[in-house]
Design an enzyme around this catalytic site. Structure first.
Site, PDB file in Angstrom:
ATOM      1  N   GLU A   1     -15.042  -8.002  -7.197  1.00  0.00           N
ATOM      2  CA  GLU A   1     -13.764  -7.892  -6.496  1.00  0.00           C
ATOM      3  C   GLU A   1     -13.331  -9.214  -5.876  1.00  0.00           C
ATOM      4  O   GLU A   1     -12.139  -9.513  -5.848  1.00  0.00           O
ATOM      5  CB  GLU A   1     -13.822  -6.787  -5.444  1.00  0.00           C
TER       6      GLU A   1
ATOM      7  N   ALA B   1     -10.915  -6.359  -1.493  1.00  0.00           N
ATOM      8  CA  ALA B   1     -11.792  -5.188  -1.539  1.00  0.00           C
ATOM      9  C   ALA B   1     -11.561  -4.425  -2.830  1.00  0.00           C
ATOM     10  O   ALA B   1     -10.558  -4.634  -3.507  1.00  0.00           O
ATOM     11  CB  ALA B   1     -11.516  -4.286  -0.339  1.00  0.00           C
TER      12      ALA B   1
ATOM     13  N   ARG C   1       0.857  -1.184   0.000  1.00  0.00           N
ATOM     14  CA  ARG C   1       0.000   0.000   0.000  1.00  0.00           C
ATOM     15  C   ARG C   1       0.894   1.235   0.000  1.00  0.00           C
ATOM     16  O   ARG C   1       1.590   1.513   0.961  1.00  0.00           O
ATOM     17  CB  ARG C   1      -0.928  -0.005   1.217  1.00  0.00           C
TER      18      ARG C   1
ATOM     19  N   GLU D   1      -3.605  -4.546 -14.097  1.00  0.00           N
ATOM     20  CA  GLU D   1      -2.221  -4.505 -14.540  1.00  0.00           C
ATOM     21  C   GLU D   1      -1.252  -4.048 -13.456  1.00  0.00           C
ATOM     22  O   GLU D   1      -0.109  -4.481 -13.399  1.00  0.00           O
ATOM     23  CB  GLU D   1      -2.110  -3.532 -15.732  1.00  0.00           C
TER      24      GLU D   1
ATOM     25  N   GLU E   1      -9.688 -10.468  -7.188  1.00  0.00           N
ATOM     26  CA  GLU E   1      -8.550 -10.488  -6.269  1.00  0.00           C
ATOM     27  C   GLU E   1      -8.184 -11.875  -5.759  1.00  0.00           C
ATOM     28  O   GLU E   1      -7.019 -12.121  -5.478  1.00  0.00           O
ATOM     29  CB  GLU E   1      -8.806  -9.533  -5.101  1.00  0.00           C
TER      30      GLU E   1
END
Length: 184
Positions: A98, A81, A69, A144, A102
């Site tokens: 999502e 999320a 992050r 990407e 993910e």
């Protein structure tokens, strides 16, 4: 004492980006007591919202993602999320999308658990929380610029990671707390 209300009377646009809209607003404050209204400045971040999903495997493991992050300058362990793509998108549709993007899993058993505001003092972002069970394995469809690892934990392990500040993401902690009664 009563609760005051605020009404925007002027707005200055600071940023209108893909994800965020930032304004500096002048508001009129009614103190709720019949006094003369006051004015104040409010800096606000506007966001379409997001969804967060706590996926649970048939053997009771919680799937979390570890990803870097940028704003926190560290990798974080979180529930899958993602942001609501446009104003008016159904949060449940976002949750289904999502989850599969993910984790590579899908589910027809996604239960809403409510929502939380991330930082209501300056931001209107609302994150809708879900619990996903009866998972079906598929394939990840990461963007990407997304790189993440899947990790599997028991509910007790997740609780310990939260207690040890190894999970510090607010949406993950809130989602886990809302789902607790279905996990233990």
């Amino acid at each position: 004492m009563s609760i005051s209300t605020e009404r925007m009377i002027a707005r200055k646009e600071i940023l209108h980006g893909r994800v965020l809209h930032v304004t500096v607003d002048t508001v009129e404050i009614d103190d709720g007591q019949g006094g003369k209204p006051k004015t104040a400045t409010r800096e606000a971040v506007w966001h379409f919202g997001a969804c967060a999903i706590l996926p649970v495997t048939d053997d009771g493991k919680i799937i979390l993602v570890r990803q870097y992050r940028y704003a926190a300058a560290q990798p974080m362990l979180e529930v899958p999320a993602g942001k609501i793509e446009h104003d008016g998108e159904n949060p449940a549709e976002c949750a289904h999308r999502e989850l599969e993007e993910e984790t590579g899993f899908s589910s027809d058993d996604i239960q809403p658990l409510g929502y939380v505001y991330t930082s209501p003092g300056f931001c209107n972002e609302r994150i809708y929380l879900y619990l996903a069970k009866n998972l079906k394995k598929g394939h990840q469809h990461l963007d990407e610029d997304e790189f993440m690892n899947l990790e599997y934990y028991t509910p007790d392990e997740v609780e310990q990671l939260i207690d040890k500040n190894e999970i510090v993401d607010a949406k993950t902690i809130a989602n886990f707390q809302k789902a607790r009664k279905y996990l233990f």
